[in-house]
Design a protein around this motif. Structure first.
Motif, PDB file in Angstrom:
ATOM      1  N   GLU A  19       0.800  -1.227   0.000  1.00 60.26           N
ATOM      2  CA  GLU A  19       0.000   0.000   0.000  1.00 60.26           C
ATOM      3  C   GLU A  19       0.835   1.281   0.000  1.00 60.26           C
ATOM      4  N   SER A  20       2.170   1.143   0.084  1.00 55.08           N
ATOM      5  CA  SER A  20       2.985   2.358  -0.026  1.00 55.08           C
ATOM      6  C   SER A  20       3.095   2.793  -1.496  1.00 55.08           C
ATOM      7  N   VAL A  21       2.734   1.901  -2.409  1.00 52.79           N
ATOM      8  CA  VAL A  21       2.734   2.253  -3.839  1.00 52.79           C
ATOM      9  C   VAL A  21       1.454   3.029  -4.163  1.00 52.79           C
ATOM     10  N   PRO A  22       1.579   4.217  -4.796  1.00 57.66           N
ATOM     11  CA  PRO A  22       0.375   5.018  -5.087  1.00 57.66           C
ATOM     12  C   PRO A  22      -0.662   4.226  -5.889  1.00 57.66           C
ATOM     13  N   GLY A  23      -1.904   4.322  -5.452  1.00 59.33           N
ATOM     14  CA  GLY A  23      -2.999   3.671  -6.182  1.00 59.33           C
ATOM     15  C   GLY A  23      -3.371   2.298  -5.646  1.00 59.33           C
ATOM     16  N   VAL A  24      -2.442   1.653  -4.937  1.00 66.14           N
ATOM     17  CA  VAL A  24      -2.691   0.274  -4.491  1.00 66.14           C
ATOM     18  C   VAL A  24      -3.794   0.230  -3.431  1.00 66.14           C
ATOM     19  N   ARG A  25      -3.737   1.167  -2.488  1.00 62.75           N
ATOM     20  CA  ARG A  25      -4.773   1.199  -1.454  1.00 62.75           C
ATOM     21  C   ARG A  25      -6.176   1.330  -2.071  1.00 62.75           C
ATOM     22  N   GLU A  26      -6.283   2.195  -3.090  1.00 64.29           N
ATOM     23  CA  GLU A  26      -7.566   2.419  -3.754  1.00 64.29           C
ATOM     24  C   GLU A  26      -8.022   1.157  -4.494  1.00 64.29           C
ATOM     25  N   LEU A  27      -7.078   0.416  -5.083  1.00 62.05           N
ATOM     26  CA  LEU A  27      -7.473  -0.803  -5.805  1.00 62.05           C
ATOM     27  C   LEU A  27      -7.945  -1.892  -4.847  1.00 62.05           C
ATOM     28  N   VAL A  28      -7.344  -1.948  -3.663  1.00 60.15           N
ATOM     29  CA  VAL A  28      -7.815  -2.915  -2.654  1.00 60.15           C
ATOM     30  C   VAL A  28      -9.227  -2.527  -2.207  1.00 60.15           C
ATOM     31  N   ARG A  73     -20.738 -13.811 -11.267  1.00 57.40           N
ATOM     32  CA  ARG A  73     -19.763 -13.335 -10.285  1.00 57.40           C
ATOM     33  C   ARG A  73     -18.375 -13.920 -10.548  1.00 57.40           C
ATOM     34  N   ARG A  74     -18.344 -15.222 -10.834  1.00 57.96           N
ATOM     35  CA  ARG A  74     -17.061 -15.887 -11.049  1.00 57.96           C
ATOM     36  C   ARG A  74     -16.333 -15.338 -12.276  1.00 57.96           C
ATOM     37  N   ARG A  75     -17.084 -15.128 -13.357  1.00 63.17           N
ATOM     38  CA  ARG A  75     -16.448 -14.580 -14.576  1.00 63.17           C
ATOM     39  C   ARG A  75     -15.858 -13.199 -14.304  1.00 63.17           C
ATOM     40  N   ILE A  76     -16.633 -12.370 -13.599  1.00 59.95           N
ATOM     41  CA  ILE A  76     -16.191 -11.002 -13.319  1.00 59.95           C
ATOM     42  C   ILE A  76     -14.963 -11.003 -12.420  1.00 59.95           C
ATOM     43  N   LEU A  77     -14.992 -11.830 -11.375  1.00 63.24           N
ATOM     44  CA  LEU A  77     -13.868 -11.836 -10.429  1.00 63.24           C
ATOM     45  C   LEU A  77     -12.606 -12.429 -11.062  1.00 63.24           C
ATOM     46  N   ASP A  78     -12.771 -13.445 -11.922  1.00 64.78           N
ATOM     47  CA  ASP A  78     -11.592 -14.015 -12.576  1.00 64.78           C
ATOM     48  C   ASP A  78     -10.932 -12.975 -13.487  1.00 64.78           C
ATOM     49  N   GLN A  79     -11.763 -12.185 -14.181  1.00 62.62           N
ATOM     50  CA  GLN A  79     -11.203 -11.122 -15.034  1.00 62.62           C
ATOM     51  C   GLN A  79     -10.547 -10.046 -14.176  1.00 62.62           C
ATOM     52  N   TRP A  80     -11.201  -9.691 -13.074  1.00 66.40           N
ATOM     53  CA  TRP A  80     -10.628  -8.664 -12.189  1.00 66.40           C
ATOM     54  C   TRP A  80      -9.304  -9.141 -11.601  1.00 66.40           C
ATOM     55  N   ALA A  81      -9.191 -10.442 -11.335  1.00 67.46           N
ATOM     56  CA  ALA A  81      -7.929 -10.991 -10.808  1.00 67.46           C
ATOM     57  C   ALA A  81      -6.785 -10.750 -11.794  1.00 67.46           C
ATOM     58  N   LEU A  82      -7.062 -10.986 -13.089  1.00 64.32           N
ATOM     59  CA  LEU A  82      -6.026 -10.752 -14.112  1.00 64.32           C
ATOM     60  C   LEU A  82      -5.623  -9.279 -14.140  1.00 64.32           C
ATOM     61  N   THR A  83      -6.642  -8.400 -14.134  1.00 64.30           N
ATOM     62  CA  THR A  83      -6.376  -6.961 -14.206  1.00 64.30           C
ATOM     63  C   THR A  83      -5.624  -6.487 -12.961  1.00 64.30           C
ATOM     64  N   LEU A  84      -6.056  -7.015 -11.811  1.00 61.47           N
ATOM     65  CA  LEU A  84      -5.445  -6.629 -10.543  1.00 61.47           C
ATOM     66  C   LEU A  84      -3.984  -7.079 -10.480  1.00 61.47           C
ATOM     67  N   ASP A  85      -3.711  -8.299 -10.948  1.00 61.46           N
ATOM     68  CA  ASP A  85      -2.319  -8.767 -10.977  1.00 61.46           C
ATOM     69  C   ASP A  85      -1.461  -7.829 -11.815  1.00 61.46           C
ATOM     70  N   GLY A  86      -2.017  -7.392 -12.947  1.00 61.34           N
ATOM     71  CA  GLY A  86      -1.286  -6.448 -13.800  1.00 61.34           C
ATOM     72  C   GLY A  86      -1.020  -5.139 -13.070  1.00 61.34           C
ATOM     73  N   ALA A  87      -2.055  -4.641 -12.388  1.00 59.17           N
ATOM     74  CA  ALA A  87      -1.943  -3.327 -11.732  1.00 59.17           C
ATOM     75  C   ALA A  87      -1.073  -3.377 -10.478  1.00 59.17           C
ATOM     76  N   LEU A  88      -1.137  -4.501  -9.746  1.00 62.79           N
ATOM     77  CA  LEU A  88      -0.392  -4.596  -8.483  1.00 62.79           C
ATOM     78  C   LEU A  88       1.016  -5.142  -8.695  1.00 62.79           C
ATOM     79  N   GLY A  89       1.256  -5.696  -9.887  1.00 68.81           N
ATOM     80  CA  GLY A  89       2.550  -6.327 -10.121  1.00 68.81           C
ATOM     81  C   GLY A  89       2.722  -7.621  -9.352  1.00 68.81           C
ATOM     82  N   THR A  90       1.587  -8.271  -8.984  1.00 66.03           N
ATOM     83  CA  THR A  90       1.665  -9.570  -8.311  1.00 66.03           C
ATOM     84  C   THR A  90       1.795 -10.664  -9.368  1.00 66.03           C
ATOM     85  N   PRO A  91       2.332 -11.818  -8.984  1.00 69.52           N
ATOM     86  CA  PRO A  91       2.553 -12.859  -9.992  1.00 69.52           C
ATOM     87  C   PRO A  91       1.237 -13.507 -10.416  1.00 69.52           C
TER      88      PRO A  91
END
Lengths: 190, 190
Positions: B136-145, B168-186
């Motif tokens: 959360e020290s990275v700008p924008g991360v707190r807002e994405l959480v 719900r599952r389709r939406i969350l699976d897509q959000w997981a991909l986008t979130l990984d991209g935005a957060l830099g998580t593997p």
């Protein structure tokens, strides 16, 4: 007279909730006789469903109107999201929420509310796709548009018990940046 | 006896809503005398607030338990989001929703529910940051959480009037991909 009754109903849903809204209170607030009211709307259910439908239509037109004034270019996504966020945090959202929650445990009400809700959902989805210039033939884009609408619904719910405008804006501005990246729309970073 | 009363209250909130839940129905359902019930919980408000608090704690512990079994690595974000999505679509969410919506138009109830809701929000936020390994020290991360939690709340609301698990599952699976991209998580794309 019909419009007066419907607007009084929405006001009462917002102020007193579904359980606290009665046909007697509505006729008093609207300044309409009980007889005339019963002629238009024989039951509380007829009244609340018609009222939420009425204001949803009015607000839908206002939304389309506001959409025409949105900027083009780099800041468009942010402006679209702020507009949707405000829309789902309005008193009309609170009235609709009262109806949804009441419908959850009332089968007869649910039979009226569920199709209304589906139609509204489809309409808002189409409008959002258009406003964002999103290409739903690209895999994942449809889901991100849906996620955006579920996000503003969640923010609307949070806003009903606290004034959440500041937090909402920060979240939506960040979501706009992420969405521009994912959708390939021209965002702030372009 | 206290736990029996609280569980009966939550069941009734889920089945009949806030307006349809009475202290008489709760004592019947729990098999507890009116006198004993009134001794523990003098009013309906005492009962419903304690009940939602009780099951929120139980569910919170279940969530932490489930969190320990989540996979590490590429599919972790997806698993975290699915778990949160299911959590916010449970019967306990419906009971809490009844309480929130009732509190919107009931000042005395709101004074009890608002701090409960803030504390729960902080707790869920901390847990989500930890589960996602978000910095959360990275700008924008707190807002994405926060956006992720508002998204699952919106999905929870949608689920109360239709069975929305597939969407719900389709939406969350897509959000997981986008979130990984935005957060830099593997993520899956790593």
């Amino acid at each position: 007279m019909r419009a007066r009754l419907l607007e009084a109903t929405v006001e009462l849903l917002v102020e007193r909730g579904y359980a606290g809204t009665s046909t007697t209170l509505v006729s008093e607030r609207a300044g309409v006789s009980r007889g005339a009211q019963l002629h238009h709307f024989p039951s509380k259910q007829d009244l609340v469903v018609a009222a939420v439908q009425h204001v949803t239509e009015v607000r839908g037109r206002e939304l389309e109107e506001a959409a025409r004034r949105l900027p083009r270019g780099a800041r468009r996504t942010r402006a679209v999201l702020r507009m949707l966020g405000d829309h789902f945090s309005s008193p009309v959202f609170a009235a609709a929420l009262e109806l949804w929650v009441a419908a959850r445990t009332d089968e007869a009400l649910l039979a009226e509310v569920a199709p209304l809700e589906r139609e509204l959902g489809r309409h808002t989805h189409r409008l959002t796709v258009e406003l964002l210039g999103a290409d739903e033939s690209v895999p994942g884009v449809r889901e991100l548009v849906q996620a955006t609408l579920d996000l503003v619904r969640g923010l609307g719910l949070a806003n009903t018990i606290t004034d959440d405008a500041h937090r909402r804006r920060r979240i939506l501005d960040q979501w706009a940046l992420t969405l521009d990246g994912a959708l390939g729309t021209p965002g702030e970073n372009a």
